[in-house]
Structures are given as C-alpha cells and as structure tokens.
Write an enzyme that holds these catalytic residues in place. Structure first.
Site, PDB file in Angstrom:
ATOM      1  N   CYS A 171       0.851  -1.134   0.102  1.00 16.45           N
ATOM      2  CA  CYS A 171       0.086  -0.053   0.048  1.00 16.45           C
ATOM      3  C   CYS A 171       0.905   1.177  -0.109  1.00 16.45           C
ATOM      4  O   CYS A 171       1.964   1.424   0.589  1.00 16.45           O
ATOM      5  CB  CYS A 171      -1.056   0.068   1.113  1.00 16.45           C
ATOM      6  SG  CYS A 171      -0.526   0.976   2.545  1.00 16.45           S
ATOM      7  N   GLU A 172       0.458   2.331  -0.912  1.00 16.28           N
ATOM      8  CA  GLU A 172       1.381   3.366  -1.112  1.00 16.28           C
ATOM      9  C   GLU A 172       1.260   4.428   0.129  1.00 16.28           C
ATOM     10  O   GLU A 172       1.923   5.291   0.223  1.00 16.28           O
ATOM     11  CB  GLU A 172       0.827   4.225  -2.239  1.00 16.28           C
ATOM     12  CG  GLU A 172      -0.477   4.729  -2.221  1.00 16.28           C
ATOM     13  CD  GLU A 172      -0.738   5.291  -3.549  1.00 16.28           C
ATOM     14  OE1 GLU A 172      -0.175   4.848  -4.690  1.00 16.28           O
ATOM     15  OE2 GLU A 172      -1.520   6.314  -3.854  1.00 16.28           O
ATOM     16  N   HIS A 173       0.240   4.056   1.091  1.00 18.91           N
ATOM     17  CA  HIS A 173      -0.072   4.774   2.296  1.00 18.91           C
ATOM     18  C   HIS A 173       0.884   4.711   3.492  1.00 18.91           C
ATOM     19  O   HIS A 173       1.622   5.269   4.275  1.00 18.91           O
ATOM     20  CB  HIS A 173      -1.304   4.937   2.807  1.00 18.91           C
ATOM     21  CG  HIS A 173      -2.255   5.483   1.650  1.00 18.91           C
ATOM     22  ND1 HIS A 173      -3.534   5.006   1.712  1.00 18.91           N
ATOM     23  CD2 HIS A 173      -2.234   6.540   0.819  1.00 18.91           C
ATOM     24  CE1 HIS A 173      -4.021   5.403   0.599  1.00 18.91           C
ATOM     25  NE2 HIS A 173      -3.250   6.494   0.194  1.00 18.91           N
ATOM     26  N   HIS A 174       1.323   3.336   3.609  1.00 24.58           N
ATOM     27  CA  HIS A 174       2.100   2.850   4.773  1.00 24.58           C
ATOM     28  C   HIS A 174       3.342   2.054   4.297  1.00 24.58           C
ATOM     29  O   HIS A 174       3.965   1.450   5.146  1.00 24.58           O
ATOM     30  CB  HIS A 174       1.169   1.972   5.758  1.00 24.58           C
ATOM     31  CG  HIS A 174       0.017   2.765   6.221  1.00 24.58           C
ATOM     32  ND1 HIS A 174      -1.258   2.777   5.605  1.00 24.58           N
ATOM     33  CD2 HIS A 174      -0.209   3.741   7.352  1.00 24.58           C
ATOM     34  CE1 HIS A 174      -2.110   3.252   6.636  1.00 24.58           C
ATOM     35  NE2 HIS A 174      -1.451   3.951   7.293  1.00 24.58           N
ATOM     36  N   GLN A 229      -5.641  -0.305  -3.985  1.00 26.81           N
ATOM     37  CA  GLN A 229      -6.420  -1.407  -4.390  1.00 26.81           C
ATOM     38  C   GLN A 229      -7.051  -0.803  -5.599  1.00 26.81           C
ATOM     39  O   GLN A 229      -7.115  -1.582  -6.717  1.00 26.81           O
ATOM     40  CB  GLN A 229      -7.090  -2.053  -3.419  1.00 26.81           C
ATOM     41  CG  GLN A 229      -7.340  -3.280  -3.951  1.00 26.81           C
ATOM     42  CD  GLN A 229      -8.432  -4.266  -2.848  1.00 26.81           C
ATOM     43  OE1 GLN A 229      -8.017  -4.225  -1.659  1.00 26.81           O
ATOM     44  NE2 GLN A 229      -9.481  -4.868  -3.520  1.00 26.81           N
ATOM     45  N   HIS A 266      -5.530  -6.028   4.036  1.00 26.27           N
ATOM     46  CA  HIS A 266      -4.387  -5.146   4.044  1.00 26.27           C
ATOM     47  C   HIS A 266      -3.773  -5.177   5.644  1.00 26.27           C
ATOM     48  O   HIS A 266      -4.308  -4.919   6.399  1.00 26.27           O
ATOM     49  CB  HIS A 266      -4.893  -3.526   3.856  1.00 26.27           C
ATOM     50  CG  HIS A 266      -5.280  -3.355   2.514  1.00 26.27           C
ATOM     51  ND1 HIS A 266      -5.084  -2.170   1.609  1.00 26.27           N
ATOM     52  CD2 HIS A 266      -6.360  -3.695   1.698  1.00 26.27           C
ATOM     53  CE1 HIS A 266      -5.576  -2.413   0.481  1.00 26.27           C
ATOM     54  NE2 HIS A 266      -6.428  -3.449   0.540  1.00 26.27           N
ATOM     55  N   CYS A 292      -1.960  -2.789   6.830  1.00 31.92           N
ATOM     56  CA  CYS A 292      -1.886  -1.593   7.437  1.00 31.92           C
ATOM     57  C   CYS A 292      -3.407  -1.402   8.324  1.00 31.92           C
ATOM     58  O   CYS A 292      -3.396  -0.664   9.499  1.00 31.92           O
ATOM     59  CB  CYS A 292      -1.936  -0.467   6.611  1.00 31.92           C
ATOM     60  SG  CYS A 292      -3.326  -0.311   5.430  1.00 31.92           S
TER      61      CYS A 292
HETATM   62  N1  LIG Z   1      -9.072   3.242  -0.432  1.00 31.33           N
HETATM   63  C1  LIG Z   1      -7.998   2.942  -0.051  1.00 31.33           C
HETATM   64  N2  LIG Z   1      -7.419   3.181   1.184  1.00 31.33           N
HETATM   65  C2  LIG Z   1      -6.252   2.542   1.688  1.00 31.33           C
HETATM   66  C3  LIG Z   1      -5.729   1.431   0.788  1.00 31.33           C
HETATM   67  N3  LIG Z   1      -4.489   1.155   1.494  1.00 31.33           N
HETATM   68  C4  LIG Z   1      -4.700   1.883   2.788  1.00 31.33           C
HETATM   69  N4  LIG Z   1      -5.539   2.666   2.833  1.00 31.33           N
HETATM   70  C5  LIG Z   1      -6.152   3.709   3.761  1.00 31.33           C
HETATM   71  O1  LIG Z   1      -5.290   4.952   3.524  1.00 31.33           O
HETATM   72  C6  LIG Z   1      -5.638   5.749   4.628  1.00 31.33           C
HETATM   73  C7  LIG Z   1      -4.406   6.614   5.020  1.00 31.33           C
HETATM   74  O2  LIG Z   1      -5.242   7.476   6.120  1.00 31.33           O
HETATM   75  P1  LIG Z   1      -4.365   8.409   6.979  1.00 31.33           P
HETATM   76  O3  LIG Z   1      -5.245   8.909   8.107  1.00 31.33           O
HETATM   77  O4  LIG Z   1      -3.499   9.439   6.399  1.00 31.33           O
HETATM   78  O5  LIG Z   1      -3.139   7.671   7.767  1.00 31.33           O
HETATM   79  P2  LIG Z   1      -3.421   6.787   9.069  1.00 31.33           P
HETATM   80  O6  LIG Z   1      -3.388   7.817  10.334  1.00 31.33           O
HETATM   81  O7  LIG Z   1      -2.151   5.799   8.992  1.00 31.33           O
HETATM   82  O8  LIG Z   1      -4.686   5.943   9.092  1.00 31.33           O
HETATM   83  P3  LIG Z   1      -5.213   4.767   9.847  1.00 31.33           P
HETATM   84  O9  LIG Z   1      -5.040   3.651   9.190  1.00 31.33           O
HETATM   85  O10 LIG Z   1      -6.692   4.999  10.123  1.00 31.33           O
HETATM   86  O11 LIG Z   1      -4.547   4.717  11.219  1.00 31.33           O
HETATM   87  C8  LIG Z   1      -6.268   4.691   5.763  1.00 31.33           C
HETATM   88  O12 LIG Z   1      -7.398   4.899   5.985  1.00 31.33           O
HETATM   89  C9  LIG Z   1      -5.773   3.373   5.185  1.00 31.33           C
HETATM   90  O13 LIG Z   1      -6.807   2.193   5.583  1.00 31.33           O
HETATM   91  C10 LIG Z   1      -6.070   1.275  -0.465  1.00 31.33           C
HETATM   92  O14 LIG Z   1      -5.575   0.292  -1.184  1.00 31.33           O
HETATM   93  N5  LIG Z   1      -7.306   1.682  -0.737  1.00 31.33           N
HETATM   94 ZN   LIG Z   2      -1.917   1.171   4.002  1.00 32.73          ZN
END
Ligand SMILES: Nc1nc2c(ncn2[C@@H]2O[C@H](COP(=O)(O)OP(=O)(O)OP(=O)(O)O)[C@@H](O)[C@H]2O)c(=O)[nH]1
Ligand SMILES: [Zn+2]
Length: 189
Positions: free
Chosen positions: A78-81, A119, A147, A149
């Site tokens: 996942c590109e966020h974590h 995704q 996921h 994360c």
């Molecule tokens: N739509 C979508 N969201 C994703 C995917 N992978 C990770 N995420 C979400 O990306 C979001 C990033 O949110 P942030 O609030 O910036 O990060 P965070 O504080 O680490 O969020 P939490 O996971 O809620 O603790 C989270 O809601 C994740 O669940 C994906 O493939 N698709």
């Molecule tokens: Zn993630």
C-alpha cells in the site's frame, strides 16, 4: 552491486539505527542489503513494460465467449504505509479475434502489484492493460484483498476484506454479462 541497491541499503541502515537497533550485531549485519533487495523485488513493476511482458503472446482466435482467469494470487504494497496487501485477482474478458497467453494475465497482475499502490488503482490499471493488449469487447477485474495496515496496526481489524471491481466495455454496459462473470467467480465469497 548497483548504486541504487547500495543507496537503498544505506537508507535501511539509517532506519534500523533510528529504531534504536545496532546494525553491527550479528543478526542485523546483512539486513540492510537483504531488505534493499527485497524492496527492489517488491517494486520491480516500475522497471517493466506491458509490451515486453506480453512478448507478442496474443493469438488469433474465433473464440468470442467469456474467458475467466480466477484466483490469481496477488501481493502488493500500500502506498500509504508501505505495508503489504494480499489477496486474489479475478479477470474476465470477451475476446474479439484475439486471445492473450494465459500466463500473461498473472504477469500483468504482478507488474502493477509490484509497485506502491492502492487497491482501486491497481484494479483499474490491470483492466486497462488487458483491454489495451487484447482489444477485447469487454474486460472485468475483481480484486479481494486484506491490508496489513488495517490488521497489524491502525484499526487492527483481522477479518475485513476490501473488494474492488473495474468493468470495461460490455461488462459495464450489460448487467447480464456482469452477472455471468460474478456467477462464474462465485460472487458470494
Ligand atoms: N481506499 C484505499 N485506502 C487505503 C488503501 N490502503 C490503505 N488505505 C487507507 O489509507 C488511509 C490513510 O489514512 P491516514 O489517516 O492518512 O493514515 P493513518 O493515520 O495511518 O490512518 P489509519 O490507518 O486509520 O490509522 C487509511 O484509511 C488506510 O486504511 C487502499 O488500497 N485503498
Ligand atoms: Zn496502508
């Protein structure tokens, strides 16, 4: 050893030291380079191109009914974590004169999965790639994934799965075509 790999290994050393660990202790001595190689593998999709990967494995065929390839396992990041998401991809298409070599579906999935992704975008990119190489009347892609994360951290939900779908051409236009596909892959999963 490439400079990119050396640089990545250096960054991993900093991360490990930043965590309060000692990169000189025996178990961690080779870890920065191992981690760099692992990350390079997991993101090798950036180095690949659709045309090289398909390698002209598109064959003339009079087949014009739905072809389904299901349960292609998928490992992405996942590109966020930068944590893994893991699942299955199901693909269908309606050929019009040309069919794609069977292994190429899995190769296309891997090329886009081995990048930093969400995704939804992964699902769309796979569908558009198959449409591009086959010129099919329609393409459908469903991904179901878990996921890390969401599981190992954050909301810590172990049983939720995300399902995404992308329907192009006939799959988007025709409810019957979509239903046939969903029935074939078993839409109650
Ligand atoms: N739509 C979508 N969201 C994703 C995917 N992978 C990770 N995420 C979400 O990306 C979001 C990033 O949110 P942030 O609030 O910036 O990060 P965070 O504080 O680490 O969020 P939490 O996971 O809620 O603790 C989270 O809601 C994740 O669940 C994906 O493939 N698709
Ligand atoms: Zn993630």
């Amino acid at each position: 050893m490439t400079k990119l790999l050396d640089d990545l290994a250096g960054h991993y050393s900093s991360i490990i030291n930043g965590l309060g660990e000692d990169t000189d202790r025996e178990g961690l001595q080779d870890t920065p380079m191992r981690a760099a190689k692992a990350m390079q593998f997991l993101t090798q999709g950036y180095q690949q191109s659709l045309s090289d990967l398909v390698n002209n494995a598109v064959f003339e065929s009079a087949m014009d009914e739905m072809v389904v390839v299901q349960d292609i396992e998928l490992y992405s990041m996942c590109e966020h974590h930068m944590l893994p998401f893991i699942g299955k991809c199901h693909i269908a298409y309606l050929p019009q004169g040309r069919v794609l070599g069977l292994s190429k579906f899995a190769r296309i999935v891997d090329m886009y999965a081995r990048r930093l992704q969400i995704q939804e975008n992964l699902t769309r990119q796979i569908a558009e790639a198959i449409e591009e190489v086959t010129n099919a009347k329609g393409v459908a892609v469903v991904i179901e994934a878990q996921h890390m994360c969401m599981m190992m951290r954050g909301v810590e939900k172990q049983n939720s799965r995300m399902k995404t779908s992308m329907m192009l051409g006939q799959f988007r236009k025709s409810q019957a075509t979509r239903t046939e596909f969903l029935n074939l892959i078993g839409n109650n999963r």
